[in-house]
Motif scaffolding. Structure first.
Motif, PDB file in Angstrom:
ATOM      1  N   ALA A 294       0.840  -1.209   0.000  1.00  0.00           N
ATOM      2  CA  ALA A 294       0.000   0.000   0.000  1.00  0.00           C
ATOM      3  C   ALA A 294       0.872   1.254   0.000  1.00  0.00           C
ATOM      4  N   GLU A 295       1.914   1.269   0.801  1.00  0.00           N
ATOM      5  CA  GLU A 295       2.810   2.430   0.831  1.00  0.00           C
ATOM      6  C   GLU A 295       3.493   2.639  -0.511  1.00  0.00           C
ATOM      7  N   THR A 296       3.879   1.556  -1.178  1.00  0.00           N
ATOM      8  CA  THR A 296       4.491   1.675  -2.502  1.00  0.00           C
ATOM      9  C   THR A 296       3.505   2.292  -3.487  1.00  0.00           C
ATOM     10  N   LEU A 297       2.249   1.845  -3.441  1.00  0.00           N
ATOM     11  CA  LEU A 297       1.223   2.433  -4.312  1.00  0.00           C
ATOM     12  C   LEU A 297       0.982   3.898  -3.984  1.00  0.00           C
ATOM     13  N   LEU A 298       0.940   4.235  -2.707  1.00  0.00           N
ATOM     14  CA  LEU A 298       0.703   5.627  -2.308  1.00  0.00           C
ATOM     15  C   LEU A 298       1.837   6.543  -2.754  1.00  0.00           C
ATOM     16  N   ARG A 299       3.053   6.083  -2.645  1.00  0.00           N
ATOM     17  CA  ARG A 299       4.189   6.903  -3.108  1.00  0.00           C
ATOM     18  C   ARG A 299       4.154   7.067  -4.616  1.00  0.00           C
ATOM     19  N   ALA A 300       3.769   5.992  -5.321  1.00  0.00           N
ATOM     20  CA  ALA A 300       3.641   6.085  -6.778  1.00  0.00           C
ATOM     21  C   ALA A 300       2.528   7.058  -7.151  1.00  0.00           C
ATOM     22  N   MET A 301       1.447   7.022  -6.389  1.00  0.00           N
ATOM     23  CA  MET A 301       0.310   7.915  -6.614  1.00  0.00           C
ATOM     24  C   MET A 301       0.746   9.374  -6.480  1.00  0.00           C
ATOM     25  N   GLU A 302       1.484   9.669  -5.421  1.00  0.00           N
ATOM     26  CA  GLU A 302       1.935  11.040  -5.207  1.00  0.00           C
ATOM     27  C   GLU A 302       2.920  11.481  -6.287  1.00  0.00           C
ATOM     28  N   GLY A 303       3.855  10.616  -6.645  1.00  0.00           N
ATOM     29  CA  GLY A 303       4.805  10.956  -7.706  1.00  0.00           C
ATOM     30  C   GLY A 303       4.102  11.207  -9.030  1.00  0.00           C
ATOM     31  N   LEU A 304       3.125  10.380  -9.334  1.00  0.00           N
ATOM     32  CA  LEU A 304       2.347  10.526 -10.557  1.00  0.00           C
ATOM     33  C   LEU A 304       1.588  11.860 -10.553  1.00  0.00           C
ATOM     34  N   ALA A 305       0.933  12.166  -9.437  1.00  0.00           N
ATOM     35  CA  ALA A 305       0.181  13.416  -9.330  1.00  0.00           C
ATOM     36  C   ALA A 305       1.106  14.622  -9.524  1.00  0.00           C
ATOM     37  N   ARG A 306       2.263  14.588  -8.932  1.00  0.00           N
ATOM     38  CA  ARG A 306       3.212  15.703  -9.079  1.00  0.00           C
ATOM     39  C   ARG A 306       3.693  15.830 -10.522  1.00  0.00           C
ATOM     40  N   ARG A 307       4.030  14.702 -11.163  1.00  0.00           N
ATOM     41  CA  ARG A 307       4.485  14.740 -12.567  1.00  0.00           C
ATOM     42  C   ARG A 307       3.404  15.272 -13.499  1.00  0.00           C
ATOM     43  N   LEU A 308       2.134  14.998 -13.169  1.00  0.00           N
ATOM     44  CA  LEU A 308       1.033  15.424 -14.026  1.00  0.00           C
ATOM     45  C   LEU A 308       0.503  16.814 -13.656  1.00  0.00           C
ATOM     46  N   GLY A 309       1.170  17.489 -12.712  1.00  0.00           N
ATOM     47  CA  GLY A 309       0.796  18.852 -12.353  1.00  0.00           C
ATOM     48  C   GLY A 309      -0.502  18.960 -11.567  1.00  0.00           C
ATOM     49  N   CYS A 310      -0.796  17.957 -10.775  1.00  0.00           N
ATOM     50  CA  CYS A 310      -2.034  17.968  -9.993  1.00  0.00           C
ATOM     51  C   CYS A 310      -1.829  18.654  -8.654  1.00  0.00           C
ATOM     52  N   ALA A 311      -2.874  19.320  -8.175  1.00  0.00           N
ATOM     53  CA  ALA A 311      -2.825  20.025  -6.896  1.00  0.00           C
ATOM     54  C   ALA A 311      -3.309  19.160  -5.745  1.00  0.00           C
ATOM     55  N   ALA A 312      -4.012  18.066  -6.039  1.00  0.00           N
ATOM     56  CA  ALA A 312      -4.542  17.198  -4.991  1.00  0.00           C
ATOM     57  C   ALA A 312      -4.767  15.805  -5.564  1.00  0.00           C
ATOM     58  N   ILE A 313      -4.924  14.861  -4.656  1.00  0.00           N
ATOM     59  CA  ILE A 313      -5.264  13.482  -5.018  1.00  0.00           C
ATOM     60  C   ILE A 313      -6.574  13.155  -4.316  1.00  0.00           C
ATOM     61  N   HIS A 314      -7.551  12.692  -5.076  1.00  0.00           N
ATOM     62  CA  HIS A 314      -8.822  12.228  -4.508  1.00  0.00           C
ATOM     63  C   HIS A 314      -8.910  10.728  -4.733  1.00  0.00           C
ATOM     64  N   THR A 315      -9.010   9.976  -3.650  1.00  0.00           N
ATOM     65  CA  THR A 315      -9.048   8.520  -3.737  1.00  0.00           C
ATOM     66  C   THR A 315     -10.371   8.002  -3.210  1.00  0.00           C
ATOM     67  N   THR A 316     -10.985   7.130  -3.958  1.00  0.00           N
ATOM     68  CA  THR A 316     -12.179   6.424  -3.511  1.00  0.00           C
ATOM     69  C   THR A 316     -11.738   5.004  -3.182  1.00  0.00           C
ATOM     70  N   LEU A 317     -11.864   4.639  -1.912  1.00  0.00           N
ATOM     71  CA  LEU A 317     -11.490   3.291  -1.492  1.00  0.00           C
ATOM     72  C   LEU A 317     -12.686   2.352  -1.576  1.00  0.00           C
ATOM     73  N   PRO A 318     -12.451   1.116  -1.965  1.00  0.00           N
ATOM     74  CA  PRO A 318     -13.540   0.139  -1.979  1.00  0.00           C
ATOM     75  C   PRO A 318     -14.080  -0.095  -0.569  1.00  0.00           C
ATOM     76  N   GLU A 319     -15.322  -0.527  -0.508  1.00  0.00           N
ATOM     77  CA  GLU A 319     -15.994  -0.790   0.760  1.00  0.00           C
ATOM     78  C   GLU A 319     -15.193  -1.696   1.691  1.00  0.00           C
ATOM     79  N   ARG A 320     -14.485  -2.645   1.117  1.00  0.00           N
ATOM     80  CA  ARG A 320     -13.783  -3.631   1.945  1.00  0.00           C
ATOM     81  C   ARG A 320     -12.729  -2.997   2.853  1.00  0.00           C
ATOM     82  N   TYR A 321     -12.313  -1.766   2.561  1.00  0.00           N
ATOM     83  CA  TYR A 321     -11.316  -1.106   3.391  1.00  0.00           C
ATOM     84  C   TYR A 321     -11.920  -0.206   4.465  1.00  0.00           C
ATOM     85  N   ILE A 322     -13.232  -0.113   4.499  1.00  0.00           N
ATOM     86  CA  ILE A 322     -13.899   0.698   5.521  1.00  0.00           C
ATOM     87  C   ILE A 322     -14.096  -0.186   6.752  1.00  0.00           C
TER      88      ILE A 322
END
Length: 182
Positions: free
Chosen positions: A107-135
């Motif tokens: 999960a941490e590897t995915l989250l770091r990739a998510m942040e790096g991707l968002a920064r490379r694509l010039g995004c100001a925020a990340i909005h994540t929808t988690l599946p029900e199974r993680y609630i």
């Protein structure tokens, strides 16, 4: 976290390999539906088309976490979209991790990739929808939401979904004595 895990975009030849991962969050999903979704997401990553008719370039894709042998242990799909409050955002969906021993590490590897991707694509925020199974439904802690919190994410909204393919059982009833189609 195991240093043998690496975040990589899903390759076209890996679409079928990723199907069991996606079934963990969407049991019963038809393989053809997954193939069509994945192909569309990967096409958006390469064609530079526009999202929903806007002037913002559509950038979509699927990011995975793989081990040294190329086995998939997690993934998420993403799209760059405009947002009222944040401007350009990375919208993340279909976040899934499957591993017996290092759920948090993947999960941490995915989250770091998510942040790096968002920064490379010039995004100001990340909005994540988690599946029900993680609630969490009880007081036990869950490593997936815990990883999001420890990486600086916070809950901002509650996401609701109404499946329009099912019967609408909460529609207002017609007044007594009146026919539905007058």
């Amino acid at each position: 976290m195991d240093d043998c895990f690496i975040a990589k975009p899903l390759g076209r030849r890996q679409i079928d390999q990723a199907y069991p991962l996606v079934c963990a969050i969407a049991p019963g999903l038809e393989v053809d539906r997954w193939r069509a979704f994945a192909a569309a997401m990967l096409q958006g990553a390469t064609d530079g088309g526009s999202a929903r008719g806007s002037a913002v370039p559509a950038t979509t894709g699927i990011m995975t976490v793989q081990n040294a042998q190329g086995y998939l242990h997690g993934l998420f799909s993403y799209a760059v979209e405009p947002h009222l409050r944040h401007g350009r955002i990375l919208t993340v969906d279909n976040f899934v991790v499957l591993d017996l021993f290092d759920i948090a590490g993947i999960a941490e590897t995915l989250l770091r990739a998510m942040e790096g991707l968002a920064r490379r694509l010039g995004c100001a925020a990340i909005h994540t929808t988690l599946p029900e199974r993680y609630i969490p439904v009880d007081s036990r802690r869950n490593p997936i939401p815990d990883c999001f919190l420890s990486e600086g994410h916070r809950q901002e909204t509650v996401h609701f979904c109404k499946n329009l393919a099912v019967v609408n059982d909460n529609a207002p009833a017609a007044p007594e004595g009146r026919r539905e189609a007058e």
